[in-house]
Design a protein around this motif. Structure first.
Motif, PDB file in Angstrom:
ATOM      1  N   ALA A   1       0.817  -1.212   0.000  1.00  0.00           N
ATOM      2  CA  ALA A   1       0.000   0.000   0.000  1.00  0.00           C
ATOM      3  C   ALA A   1       0.852   1.264   0.000  1.00  0.00           C
ATOM      4  O   ALA A   1       0.426   2.299  -0.527  1.00  0.00           O
ATOM      5  CB  ALA A   1      -0.927   0.003   1.216  1.00  0.00           C
ATOM      6  N   GLU A   2       2.023   1.214   0.571  1.00  0.00           N
ATOM      7  CA  GLU A   2       2.889   2.392   0.591  1.00  0.00           C
ATOM      8  C   GLU A   2       3.550   2.652  -0.773  1.00  0.00           C
ATOM      9  O   GLU A   2       3.839   3.792  -1.123  1.00  0.00           O
ATOM     10  CB  GLU A   2       3.972   2.223   1.657  1.00  0.00           C
ATOM     11  CG  GLU A   2       3.434   2.294   3.084  1.00  0.00           C
ATOM     12  CD  GLU A   2       4.530   2.050   4.106  1.00  0.00           C
ATOM     13  OE1 GLU A   2       5.634   1.633   3.698  1.00  0.00           O
ATOM     14  OE2 GLU A   2       4.271   2.280   5.306  1.00  0.00           O
ATOM     15  N   SER A   3       3.721   1.592  -1.551  1.00  0.00           N
ATOM     16  CA  SER A   3       4.480   1.745  -2.801  1.00  0.00           C
ATOM     17  C   SER A   3       3.611   1.781  -4.038  1.00  0.00           C
ATOM     18  O   SER A   3       4.098   2.139  -5.123  1.00  0.00           O
ATOM     19  CB  SER A   3       5.489   0.592  -2.932  1.00  0.00           C
ATOM     20  OG  SER A   3       4.812  -0.668  -2.962  1.00  0.00           O
ATOM     21  N   HIS A   4       2.338   1.411  -3.944  1.00  0.00           N
ATOM     22  CA  HIS A   4       1.513   1.317  -5.153  1.00  0.00           C
ATOM     23  C   HIS A   4       0.121   1.903  -4.884  1.00  0.00           C
ATOM     24  O   HIS A   4      -0.470   1.641  -3.839  1.00  0.00           O
ATOM     25  CB  HIS A   4       1.375  -0.161  -5.582  1.00  0.00           C
ATOM     26  CG  HIS A   4       0.661  -0.335  -6.881  1.00  0.00           C
ATOM     27  ND1 HIS A   4       1.293  -0.158  -8.099  1.00  0.00           N
ATOM     28  CD2 HIS A   4      -0.630  -0.671  -7.166  1.00  0.00           C
ATOM     29  CE1 HIS A   4       0.413  -0.383  -9.075  1.00  0.00           C
ATOM     30  NE2 HIS A   4      -0.754  -0.697  -8.524  1.00  0.00           N
ATOM     31  N   PRO A   5      -0.427   2.669  -5.845  1.00  0.00           N
ATOM     32  CA  PRO A   5      -1.770   3.248  -5.676  1.00  0.00           C
ATOM     33  C   PRO A   5      -2.852   2.255  -6.101  1.00  0.00           C
ATOM     34  O   PRO A   5      -3.184   2.157  -7.287  1.00  0.00           O
ATOM     35  CB  PRO A   5      -1.737   4.476  -6.585  1.00  0.00           C
ATOM     36  CG  PRO A   5      -0.778   4.112  -7.676  1.00  0.00           C
ATOM     37  CD  PRO A   5       0.248   3.198  -7.065  1.00  0.00           C
ATOM     38  N   PHE A   6      -3.449   1.556  -5.146  1.00  0.00           N
ATOM     39  CA  PHE A   6      -4.524   0.615  -5.437  1.00  0.00           C
ATOM     40  C   PHE A   6      -5.868   1.340  -5.418  1.00  0.00           C
ATOM     41  O   PHE A   6      -6.046   2.371  -4.756  1.00  0.00           O
ATOM     42  CB  PHE A   6      -4.524  -0.523  -4.424  1.00  0.00           C
ATOM     43  CG  PHE A   6      -3.322  -1.431  -4.516  1.00  0.00           C
ATOM     44  CD1 PHE A   6      -3.263  -2.423  -5.489  1.00  0.00           C
ATOM     45  CD2 PHE A   6      -2.249  -1.279  -3.655  1.00  0.00           C
ATOM     46  CE1 PHE A   6      -2.156  -3.262  -5.577  1.00  0.00           C
ATOM     47  CE2 PHE A   6      -1.143  -2.098  -3.746  1.00  0.00           C
ATOM     48  CZ  PHE A   6      -1.086  -3.098  -4.715  1.00  0.00           C
ATOM     49  N   ASP A   7      -6.846   0.754  -6.122  1.00  0.00           N
ATOM     50  CA  ASP A   7      -8.212   1.293  -6.098  1.00  0.00           C
ATOM     51  C   ASP A   7      -8.984   0.810  -4.873  1.00  0.00           C
ATOM     52  O   ASP A   7      -9.871   1.512  -4.376  1.00  0.00           O
ATOM     53  CB  ASP A   7      -8.958   0.881  -7.369  1.00  0.00           C
ATOM     54  CG  ASP A   7      -8.330   1.506  -8.620  1.00  0.00           C
ATOM     55  OD1 ASP A   7      -7.989   2.698  -8.568  1.00  0.00           O
ATOM     56  OD2 ASP A   7      -8.193   0.786  -9.617  1.00  0.00           O
ATOM     57  N   VAL A   8      -8.700  -0.373  -4.404  1.00  0.00           N
ATOM     58  CA  VAL A   8      -9.394  -0.934  -3.249  1.00  0.00           C
ATOM     59  C   VAL A   8      -8.481  -1.975  -2.613  1.00  0.00           C
ATOM     60  O   VAL A   8      -7.669  -2.616  -3.301  1.00  0.00           O
ATOM     61  CB  VAL A   8     -10.750  -1.552  -3.661  1.00  0.00           C
ATOM     62  CG1 VAL A   8     -10.553  -2.742  -4.586  1.00  0.00           C
ATOM     63  CG2 VAL A   8     -11.556  -1.960  -2.437  1.00  0.00           C
ATOM     64  N   ILE A   9      -8.618  -2.140  -1.283  1.00  0.00           N
ATOM     65  CA  ILE A   9      -7.815  -3.116  -0.538  1.00  0.00           C
ATOM     66  C   ILE A   9      -8.773  -4.062   0.173  1.00  0.00           C
ATOM     67  O   ILE A   9      -9.647  -3.627   0.929  1.00  0.00           O
ATOM     68  CB  ILE A   9      -6.889  -2.441   0.478  1.00  0.00           C
ATOM     69  CG1 ILE A   9      -5.922  -1.488  -0.216  1.00  0.00           C
ATOM     70  CG2 ILE A   9      -6.125  -3.480   1.306  1.00  0.00           C
ATOM     71  CD1 ILE A   9      -5.069  -0.666   0.733  1.00  0.00           C
ATOM     72  N   LEU A  10      -8.658  -5.372  -0.084  1.00  0.00           N
ATOM     73  CA  LEU A  10      -9.396  -6.397   0.642  1.00  0.00           C
ATOM     74  C   LEU A  10      -8.479  -6.938   1.729  1.00  0.00           C
ATOM     75  O   LEU A  10      -7.438  -7.538   1.427  1.00  0.00           O
ATOM     76  CB  LEU A  10      -9.836  -7.517  -0.296  1.00  0.00           C
ATOM     77  CG  LEU A  10     -10.744  -7.102  -1.463  1.00  0.00           C
ATOM     78  CD1 LEU A  10     -11.116  -8.324  -2.301  1.00  0.00           C
ATOM     79  CD2 LEU A  10     -11.995  -6.431  -0.962  1.00  0.00           C
ATOM     80  N   MET A  11      -8.851  -6.717   2.996  1.00  0.00           N
ATOM     81  CA  MET A  11      -7.957  -6.977   4.128  1.00  0.00           C
ATOM     82  C   MET A  11      -8.552  -8.055   5.042  1.00  0.00           C
ATOM     83  O   MET A  11      -9.632  -7.875   5.602  1.00  0.00           O
ATOM     84  CB  MET A  11      -7.741  -5.695   4.934  1.00  0.00           C
ATOM     85  CG  MET A  11      -6.814  -5.842   6.128  1.00  0.00           C
ATOM     86  SD  MET A  11      -5.080  -5.945   5.662  1.00  0.00           S
ATOM     87  CE  MET A  11      -4.797  -4.254   5.097  1.00  0.00           C
TER      88      MET A  11
END
Length: 860
Positions: free
Chosen positions: A653-663
């Motif tokens: 998450a710090e290195s890449h711009p994601f649209d959504v994160i499933l955690m």
């Protein structure tokens, strides 16, 4: 109140507020008068005694004799000159007179006389004469004889003075006697007055005593009557009454006490109460409790001690008893009164009622469980059918096949609605139906209601629309799912009983506090008679009308709607007339949502959003779950990046711009909540990306913590493809609401619909390999969970991992059991009963899974 009591109250009125005090005052005054009378009588007696003594008479006689003695002295002088008497006789007469005059000067008897002026003047002349005559009288006889003529002349000249002295003394004594007699007279008069007062006082006192006697007699009679009544009440009382002294000895007992304990009154009086009426193992504790209560907590005469205990009769029969003890206000010699009631019958009745209640509750539970089980069992194959029909739409179908599929899907949805109604009814009866408070869009919800029922409405030739009556009414907080169910029931009911008419849905925010919103569903149907308005909200109630046989129905819809509105804290009602249509209204408290609580489009209804490929970060430690989730996401055209734990997820998450994160929530190295907080607190390229929590099982308080950690939504495993797609559509459209949602768990050993959907998503070879891996992991996991003594933390982690795998593959019952094990472990406990069921349930679930896999192989 009886007459004697009124008389007593009248005698004790304002005129006799303190008869005892006035009587004491009268007695004191009479004693004072009596003392004064006694004193005066004593004085009178003294005066009379003084008057009766001879002292006064002797003094007066002496005064009267003074002149006689002087004349005898004068005669002795003359005769001595004629030598008829001797000079010694003269001298003796002189001495007598001299002594008499000396007595006047020194005797206390003559003190009053000596104050008389006449007496003083005469006494002075006589004294001068005597003083001058003494040398002559004491001279030799020759000189005395020669001086006799001169002495005779002087004596003759002194005679008037002697007479004046005697008269002055007698006058003084007479005056003194008069004064003393006057004093005695006055004293006697005063004494008569005091005696009169005394007699009057005695008369008043006698009258007061008579009045007091009447009052006391009436009071005694009233007390006697009250005592008789009290004795009658005590004797007629059904409870045993014991009167005890401070040492616990029985002073008296009533007839009920004699009957209850078996002792006669003569036998009971004098015995110690604790040893007589309580068993030996109960008495000491009661004695300490009673003493502590009255010494510390109880105030004499104002409170009583109540308790239930066990008593014993003379025959040894032990029975439950209710005891009430009160103490009199006399601290020096208190009396304790105990009321004792045999409550054996009441206890038996309570036990009977408890048993009846338990049976009734057991029956209710059995009914609710039966409804719930049957509903779940019916819904499981229905979900499979609905899911299969949904998968069939992914294939190329002819127009005729699409129409048939639409009819099948419509019938399935109708049947599923009936099953859900019964399930909601069971939930309500079990007290498990609770309202939610989440933001949703009113317009989206009503759009979904219209879209869902539009086909059925048009089939009956009806127009269906909704319109807002309050501008700007949209995003509110409430239970959208249950409100949607209520409105669907109301609209469906209106559609069933309306032909070639109109159905209008209106929504309006009402004035005032509380955020009340009213929804109205108005139709132009057949209407309802006034006598039937209350019946329609009862369960399984259908009205006999021209359309009722055509429409059919179970009669549960409006009953469940009423319950759901009650759960949400609102009101529901209806206004209707036969032939004029009906208007159903629902009033709910739906306050406006905060700005940051904007929900995703589509959550309030069935609105669809355009789909665009998303860049998704999947953070999941379970390989099987990652495999399935990747398949679901890639089938929708999304790009997926995998992270095997929370730390790896934070780094991505710090290195890449994601649209959504499933955690995922429970992971090694770093759990999902910690990872979400680090992502939100950092300045990485995905710091503001929406995060969706994934969990197989979570406590309600944990779901709230997910939101606090920065997770916008929460999906429960197994992941529902439709729900996930709706969320991703909303995120693709730019919405990132703050609601946290949990999917409703399925039931049964396996969820065939989910497995069918999984088989359509994953290739058969991959699915077979996935199932083989799952079986091996579960064999090992169940063995570790049941055979080893794991601490709660490790036990919970292992149960969570196994539950996640079961959720992904649709092993519903096993997943729920593992969820309970995990919940207990999170609370620091070990659920031994649930752990004992694991091997058998896993064996049954595995057998069902094998059977499903065999069926799949045959269809291929």
């Amino acid at each position: 109140m009886d007459e004697p009591s009124r008389d007593v109250l009248q005698d004790a009125g304002p005129a006799d507020e303190a008869p005892g005090s006035r009587t004491l005052l009268w007695v004191f005054l009479l004693l004072l008068c009596f003392g004064a009378a006694v004193g005066m009588g004593w004085l009178v007696l003294r005066e009379i005694e003084d008057l009766g003594t001879a002292n006064s008479d002797n003094a007066q006689w002496s005064l009267a004799q003074t002149e006689v003695e002087f004349l005898q002295f004068q005669l002795a002088i003359e005769r001595a000159g004629e030598e008829e008497v001797s000079l010694d006789t003269l001298r003796r007469r002189f001495d007598v007179f001299y002594s008499r005059i000396g007595t006047f000067a020194s005797a206390s008897t003559y003190s009053a006389v000596r104050s008389s002026p006449e007496f003083i003047a005469a006494n002075e002349e006589i004294t001068d004469f005597l003083d001058a005559a003494v040398p002559v009288i004491d001279s030799p006889d020759a000189q005395l004889a020669a001086a006799l003529p001169a002495l005779s002349a002087e004596a003759q000249a002194l005679l008037p003075q002697v007479r004046a002295l005697s008269l002055a003394g007698l006058a003084s004594f007479a005056e003194s006697s008069d004064e003393r007699r006057e004093d005695v007279r006055r004293t006697l008069a005063q004494m008569v007055g005091v005696l009169g007062l005394l007699l009057g006082g005695f008369a008043l006192l006698t009258n007061s005593f008579r009045r007091l006697y009447r009052v006391s007699r009436r009071q005694a009679q009233a007390m006697e009557r009250a005592g008789d009544r009290m004795r009658a009440i005590v004797e007629a009382a059904a409870d045993a009454i014991l009167v005890c002294d401070r040492d616990g000895a029985i002073l008296d007992m009533n007839t009920a006490g004699v009957r209850l304990f078996g002792y006669s009154r003569e036998e009971g009086i004098g015995r110690r109460a604790l040893e007589t009426i309580y068993p030996a193992d109960v008495a000491p504790a009661l004695q300490e409790a009673t003493r502590a209560f009255f010494q510390e907590d109880g105030r004499a005469g104002t409170t009583a001690l109540h308790y239930e205990t066990e008593a014993v009769s003379r025959s040894g029969r032990r029975f439950p008893a209710e005891v009430s003890i009160a103490r009199t206000a006399d601290e020096t010699d208190p009396i304790y009164v105990a009321f004792i009631r045999d409550i054996s019958r009441r206890k038996e009745a309570e036990e009977g009622l408890t048993e009846a209640r338990d049976k009734a509750l057991a029956g209710e539970r059995a009914k609710a469980e039966f409804l719930a089980v049957m509903s779940h069992e019916m819904r499981t194959p229905l979900n499979g059918l609905m899911g299969t029909m949904q998968l069939m739409r992914d294939h190329s179908l002819s127009q005729r096949q699409s129409e048939l599929l639409d009819r099948m899907h419509s019938s399935g949805r109708l049947l599923l609605g009936l099953v859900n109604d019964v399930l909601d009814l069971a939930k309500f009866e079990a007290g498990k139906l609770k309202a939610e408070r989440r933001p949703f869009s009113v317009s989206a919800l009503l759009d979904g209601v219209v879209e869902t029922t539009a086909t059925l409405a048009s089939s009956n030739g009806n127009s269906l629309r909704w319109r807002p009556l309050t501008p700007g009414l949209d995003i509110v907080r409430g239970d959208s799912r249950r409100l949607r169910q209520v409105l669907l029931n109301l609209v469906g009911n209106a559609v069933k009983f309306t032909r070639a008419g109109s159905i209008d849905i209106e929504v309006e925010r009402l004035p005032g506090e509380g955020g009340l919103v009213e929804f109205r569903v108005a139709d132009t149907g057949i209407g309802i008679a006034e006598a039937q308005l209350e019946r329609i909200f009862q369960d399984f109630e259908t009205l006999d009308s021209s359309y009722s046989r055509q429409a059919g129905g179970t009669g549960l819809g409006l009953g469940i709607a009423r319950r759901l509105v009650g759960v949400m804290g609102g009101e529901i009602g209806v206004e209707s007339e036969p032939g004029e249509g009906s208007l159903f209204w629902v009033r709910l408290s739906l306050p406006p949502a905060e700005a940051e609580e904007t929900p995703l489009p589509g959550q309030g209804g069935n609105a669809t959003l355009p789909v665009r490929p998303l860049d998704v970060l999947l953070v999941e430690d379970n390989e099987m779950n990652r495999f399935v989730a990747r398949g679901l996401l890639e089938s929708e055209g999304h790009k997926v990046t995998e992270a095997v734990d929370g730390r790896a997820g934070v780094e991505w998450a710090e290195s890449h711009p994601f649209d959504v994160i499933l955690m995922d929530i429970s992971m090694p190295v770093m759990d999902g909540q910690t990872a979400a907080r680090k992502i939100r607190a950092g300045s990485g390229r995905s710091a503001t990306t929406p995060i969706i929590a994934l969990t197989a099982h979570a406590l309600p308080e944990e779901v709230e913590r997910f939101r606090e950690a920065g997770m916008a939504h929460c999906l429960s495993k197994p992941i529902d493809r439709k729900v996930l797609s709706g969320l991703l559509r909303g995120i693709a459209a730019g919405y990132s609401g703050g609601s946290v949602t949990m999917a409703e768990p399925a039931s049964g050993l396996i969820d065939r619909a989910q497995l069918g959907e999984l088989s359509q998503t994953i290739r058969p070879a991959d699915l077979e390999r996935l199932l083989a891996t799952f079986r091996a992991e579960m064999d090992e996991g169940v063995t570790r969970l049941t055979a080893s003594d794991l601490p709660p933390a490790e036990l919970g982690a292992l149960a969570h991992k196994c539950a996640g795998s079961c959720a992904t593959l649709g092993l519903t019952a096993l997943r729920q059991l593992l969820g309970r094990v995990e919940t207990a472990a999170k609370r620091g406990e070990v659920s031994e009963g649930d752990l004992a069921q694991l091997p058998e349930l896993w064996a049954e679930s595995r057998q069902a899974l094998d059977a499903w896999q065999g069926e799949q192989a045959l269809t291929e």
